[in-house]
Scaffold this active site. Sequence first.
Site, short mmCIF file in Angstrom:
data_model
loop_
_atom_site.label_atom_id
_atom_site.label_comp_id
_atom_site.label_asym_id
_atom_site.label_seq_id
_atom_site.Cartn_x
_atom_site.Cartn_y
_atom_site.Cartn_z
N ASP A 1 18.46 -46.90 -44.34
CA ASP A 1 18.12 -47.88 -45.36
C ASP A 1 16.63 -48.19 -45.25
O ASP A 1 16.12 -48.41 -44.15
CB ASP A 1 18.93 -49.17 -45.20
CG ASP A 1 18.86 -49.99 -46.47
OD1 ASP A 1 19.70 -49.76 -47.36
OD2 ASP A 1 17.95 -50.84 -46.59
N THR A 2 15.96 -48.17 -46.39
CA THR A 2 14.52 -48.43 -46.43
C THR A 2 14.28 -49.75 -47.14
O THR A 2 14.83 -49.99 -48.22
CB THR A 2 13.80 -47.29 -47.18
OG1 THR A 2 14.04 -46.06 -46.49
CG2 THR A 2 12.29 -47.54 -47.24
#
Length: 189
Positions: free
Chosen positions: A72-73
């Site tokens: 997840d960014t």
Amino acid sequence: MNFSRPILLASNSPRRKELLAGLGLKFEVRVKEVNEDFPAHMQREEVAEYLASHKANAYTDDLKDEVLITADTIVCLGDRILNKPAHATEAFDMLRALSGTSHEVITGVCLLTQEGRTVFHDTTKVYFKELSDEEINFYIQHYKPYDKAGAYGIQEWIGMIGIEKIEGSYFNVVGLPIQKLYQYLQQLV
């Protein structure tokens, strides 16, 4: 590069698929819908790692001998986390806020096997030039960045014309800290 264990990528992101394929790895994509809410008290790095690990939880019962990769960014402007914009106005507001300043991109990664999990993150500092309203509107209209945290993709037009410099991994900003991931994978597969 051949690894002895099968690799699963739990992501629909074309950018993550491309980066992982760039390592010469064979992998299968498996995607499940997962709620991306997180506890409000968490620090930025904790949020990225929590979300990556939380996504992996959906696959715990499905794993055999595979290594599952989830990520997840998040885009952080100070203490503010900029998620994916819901519409053009929100995208404009995010890009206007990022314009002429620096921010951090943090990608959390979770490697899950039957034996356990490894969770890590990488942080890259990104510097945007002052963007005009015309540039922002052009980008939103032509690239529709609604699937990107912070409303932009570094590899797209806005990155080419707007990013003055970065400190850290370019690939982390694209969506996967591929150099760190490679090091961790070598320990697992």
